[in-house]
Design an enzyme around this catalytic site. Structure first.
Site, short mmCIF file in Angstrom:
data_model
loop_
_atom_site.label_atom_id
_atom_site.label_comp_id
_atom_site.label_asym_id
_atom_site.label_seq_id
_atom_site.Cartn_x
_atom_site.Cartn_y
_atom_site.Cartn_z
N ASP A 30 0.81 -1.38 0.09
CA ASP A 30 0.18 -0.25 -0.33
C ASP A 30 0.81 0.91 0.38
OD1 ASP A 30 -3.30 0.56 0.91
OD2 ASP A 30 -2.25 1.61 0.84
N PHE A 145 -17.31 -10.61 -3.23
CA PHE A 145 -18.08 -10.78 -2.31
C PHE A 145 -18.34 -10.26 -0.50
CE2 PHE A 145 -18.78 -12.80 -6.00
CZ PHE A 145 -19.30 -11.90 -6.96
N ARG A 147 -18.59 -9.25 2.67
CA ARG A 147 -19.57 -8.02 3.58
C ARG A 147 -18.85 -7.27 4.51
NH1 ARG A 147 -23.40 -12.49 6.27
NH2 ARG A 147 -21.61 -13.34 5.71
N LEU A 248 -34.70 -7.71 3.68
CA LEU A 248 -35.85 -7.13 3.77
C LEU A 248 -36.04 -6.10 4.74
CD1 LEU A 248 -38.63 -9.11 1.62
CD2 LEU A 248 -37.59 -7.60 1.19
N ALA A 250 -37.02 -3.06 6.90
CA ALA A 250 -36.85 -1.84 6.41
C ALA A 250 -35.92 -0.45 7.42
CB ALA A 250 -38.71 -1.11 6.36
N CYS A 258 -19.44 0.17 -0.49
CA CYS A 258 -20.16 -0.45 -1.81
C CYS A 258 -21.29 -0.25 -2.40
CB CYS A 258 -19.95 -2.16 -1.55
SG CYS A 258 -18.36 -2.52 -0.95
N LYS A 261 -22.12 3.14 -4.07
CA LYS A 261 -21.05 3.72 -5.49
C LYS A 261 -21.54 3.27 -6.01
CE LYS A 261 -17.38 1.43 -4.44
NZ LYS A 261 -16.74 0.92 -5.55
#
Ligand code: UDX
Length: 431
Positions: A30, A145, A147, A248, A250, A258, A261
């Site tokens: 980095d 993928f 999270r 689902l 709310a 992610c 954007k």
């Protein structure tokens, strides 16, 4: 295998540590010296459960450096730098990906495989392949993928692996099979495809998830004017296996580095390709999402009267979701700063995200814990559903503050329990 990982942010640092855990020799690179110093000392530069343990593992297979020339010892080079939203536009900012690949070029050649992990506009891999192949190396695209909050387990035991390769490039697939031998041995599904499909798998997955969340938030808007309860509605439609109950929930909507954007960059790319109409619905997905934040500010105004100036609002949760210190496009921090800008005194707390929030929004009064945040408050907002907030005891909170109204921006509290303890409880889309 000898592996390099270019970019040691949320994605790259976890990927590097997990590759070492899978038995490979890994060098993480980095440009940020402070990040490299922290990682080299076994400290994670951000909060991610399980990562510090992997960084401290004594297997000697993991190193970090700012010197890109050290990648020449590796044969597989993962590109894991960020693709943030470009300022003043919806498109992805590709400068970091381009710079990472350009920096790699002098150090790669025949027998090397460059593997893109960053989320990129479709067409990027084909463009970069020309540069990479000019050195004799090959390119594959292997979207990630993971999270946040589950990044380590999502990397060590992914639910699928996708390899985008040049048509007929069996060698790239074989190399990736070797990299992922352990997860593949437990039956992880693996899909080998072309570059464009692999790039699209990632953005379309995120677009689908964002749409699912905005769908239920649109139902919350309807529930609010009809007296229906969106949580019960989600439970009921979620029993249909074709719909499913996950994603689902709310509330104040999606945020993070992610989903927001990625749906914007996807629309921008579709427009460039002349098929913007195909993704026009994502503009509504975005608007529904942002409206939920405005709705919470409106609810506070309804409760406190239009004169918000000088009122004290307690905010519980700042991270874009629990188990993360990430406040990029966080609905919670956005609501807190919208209130602060209206002259409200915001007293906010979060188990991990106070420092990341302070760096972005200094005008909030950050408090070390729930008790500190609610003291003297006129109203309490729960905006990130950390376990410790979900477990709050309404009687105990009531002893710390004279506030008696709580807005549950994540619909995660037991409304009847709070009401039974003398609180006015309001959720989003809940009667
Ligand atoms: C997402 C994707 O899930 C992951 O596959 C991809 O690699 C990166 O983007 P992440 O940003 O870590 O991961 O968070 P995620 O768990 O997807 O949640 C995104 C946002 O949606 C959060 O702000 C969360 O609070 C919100 N959300 C999620 C809801 O509002 N309702 C839900 O039902 C689920």
């Amino acid at each position: 295998m000898r592996i390099s990982v270019i970019g040691c942010g949320y994605l790259g640092a976890v990927h590097a540590a997990c590759m070492a855990e899978l038995g490979h020799d890994v060098i993480g690179v980095d440009v940020d010296q402070s990040k490299i110093d922290a990682l080299s000392e076994g400290r994670a530069p951000f909060f991610e459960p399980g990562l510090p343990e992997l960084l401290k593992a004594e297997h000697g297979r993991l190193r970090f450096t700012t010197d890109i020339s050290e990648v020449s010892h590796a044969r597989v080079h993962f590109v894991a730098v960020g693709t943030p939203q470009t300022e003043g536009s919806n498109a992805a900012d590709m400068r970091f990906v381009d710079a990472a690949v350009d920096a790699l070029l002098p150090h790669i050649g025949p027998g090397h495989l460059v593997v893109g992990k960053s989320t990129v506009p479709v067409g990027t891999a084909a463009r970069l392949a020309e540069k990479v192949e000019a050195t004799g190396a090959e390119l594959a695209w292997n979207p990630e993928f993971l999270r946040e909050g589950f990044a380590v387990s999502d990397t060590l035991t992914p639910d699928r692996l996708v390899y985008g390769v040049r048509r007929g490039d069996d060698r790239a697939s074989e190399v990736l099979d070797e990299v992922y031998r352990r997860p593949l041995s437990t039956g992880t599904p693996r899909i080998v495809t072309d570059y464009a499909t692999a790039e699209l798998v990632k953005v379309s997955a995120n677009a689908f998830l964002a749409t699912k969340i905005s769908f239920i938030n649109a139902m919350a808007e309807i529930a609010e004017v009809t007296g229906a309860d969106v949580t019960t509605l989600a439970d009921a439609i979620g029993h249909d296996a074709r719909i499913g109950r996950r994603f689902l929930n709310a509330g104040v909507g999606f945020g993070g580095g992610c989903l927001p954007k990625d749906i914007r960059a996807f629309q921008a790319r579709a427009e460039e390709l002349g098929v913007g109409h195909a993704l026009a619905f994502l503009d509504h997905v975005d608007r529904i999402n942002v409206r939920r934040r405005a709705r919470v500010v409106e609810m506070v105004t309804e409760e406190l009267g239009s004169e918000l100036k000088g009122a004290i609002v307690a905010v519980l949760g700042l991270a874009f979701k629990p188990d993360s210190d990430d406040v990029r496009d966080s609905p919670a921090l956005d609501i807190a700063s919208q209130l602060a800008l209206r002259g409200v005194k915001v007293q906010a707390t979060d188990p991990e995200a106070i420092e990341t929030s302070r760096a972005r929004v200094p005008l909030i009064d950050y408090r070390p814990n729930t008790r500190g945040a609610v003291e003297g408050a006129d109203i309490v907002l729960l905006l990130t559903e950390w376990r410790e907030f979900r477990a709050l005891n309404p009687a105990e909170v009531g002893a710390w503050t004279s506030a008696r109204t709580i807005i549950d921006g994540r619909n995660c509290l037991d409304a009847s329990q709070w009401r039974a303890n003398g609180w006015k409880y309001r959720g989003l889309g809940r009667s």
